[in-house]
Write a protein that holds these residues in place. Structure first.
Motif, mmCIF file in Angstrom:
data_model
loop_
_atom_site.group_PDB
_atom_site.id
_atom_site.type_symbol
_atom_site.label_atom_id
_atom_site.label_comp_id
_atom_site.label_asym_id
_atom_site.label_seq_id
_atom_site.Cartn_x
_atom_site.Cartn_y
_atom_site.Cartn_z
ATOM 1 N N THR A 47 -1.525 4.401 9.464
ATOM 2 C CA THR A 47 -0.762 4.230 8.232
ATOM 3 C C THR A 47 -0.750 2.768 7.801
ATOM 4 O OG1 THR A 47 0.656 6.097 8.794
ATOM 5 C CG2 THR A 47 1.482 4.563 7.145
ATOM 6 N N GLU A 51 -2.436 1.341 4.374
ATOM 7 C CA GLU A 51 -1.625 0.619 3.393
ATOM 8 C C GLU A 51 -2.227 -0.734 3.064
ATOM 9 O OE1 GLU A 51 1.172 1.146 1.542
ATOM 10 O OE2 GLU A 51 0.972 3.252 2.082
ATOM 11 N N ARG A 52 -2.692 -1.418 4.071
ATOM 12 C CA ARG A 52 -3.271 -2.745 3.848
ATOM 13 C C ARG A 52 -4.639 -2.659 3.181
ATOM 14 N NH1 ARG A 52 -0.472 -7.263 5.982
ATOM 15 N NH2 ARG A 52 1.182 -6.507 7.333
ATOM 16 N N LEU A 54 -5.717 -0.259 1.127
ATOM 17 C CA LEU A 54 -5.670 0.308 -0.213
ATOM 18 C C LEU A 54 -4.869 -0.526 -1.211
ATOM 19 C CD1 LEU A 54 -5.289 4.077 0.678
ATOM 20 C CD2 LEU A 54 -7.349 2.852 0.044
ATOM 21 N N THR A 55 -4.197 -1.550 -0.751
ATOM 22 C CA THR A 55 -3.422 -2.368 -1.694
ATOM 23 C C THR A 55 -4.000 -3.764 -1.820
ATOM 24 O OG1 THR A 55 -1.856 -3.003 0.034
ATOM 25 C CG2 THR A 55 -1.281 -1.147 -1.370
#
Length: 55
Positions: A47, A51-52, A54-55
């Motif tokens: 996760t 998160e890292r 995709l942002t």
């Protein structure tokens, strides 16, 4: 959600592993808890990575 999926899969896989090895209910509970913690940690790292990435 990946963490919860890891929890469910880990508990199921752990209980099944103990069952296949001929363990009693306490063995199945201990295996389920251990595998659930391990799979949850893997899910947590996945996760965080997603998160890292995709942002």
């Amino acid at each position: 959600m990946i963490v919860l999926l890891g929890l469910a899969l880990g508990a199921t896989f752990g209980a099944y592993t103990a069952y296949k090895r001929g363990g009693n209910k306490r063995d199945m509970a201990q295996y389920a808890a251990g595998f659930a913690i391990a799979f949850m940690l893997v899910g947590l790292f996945v996760t965080i990575f997603l998160e890292r990435a995709l942002t």
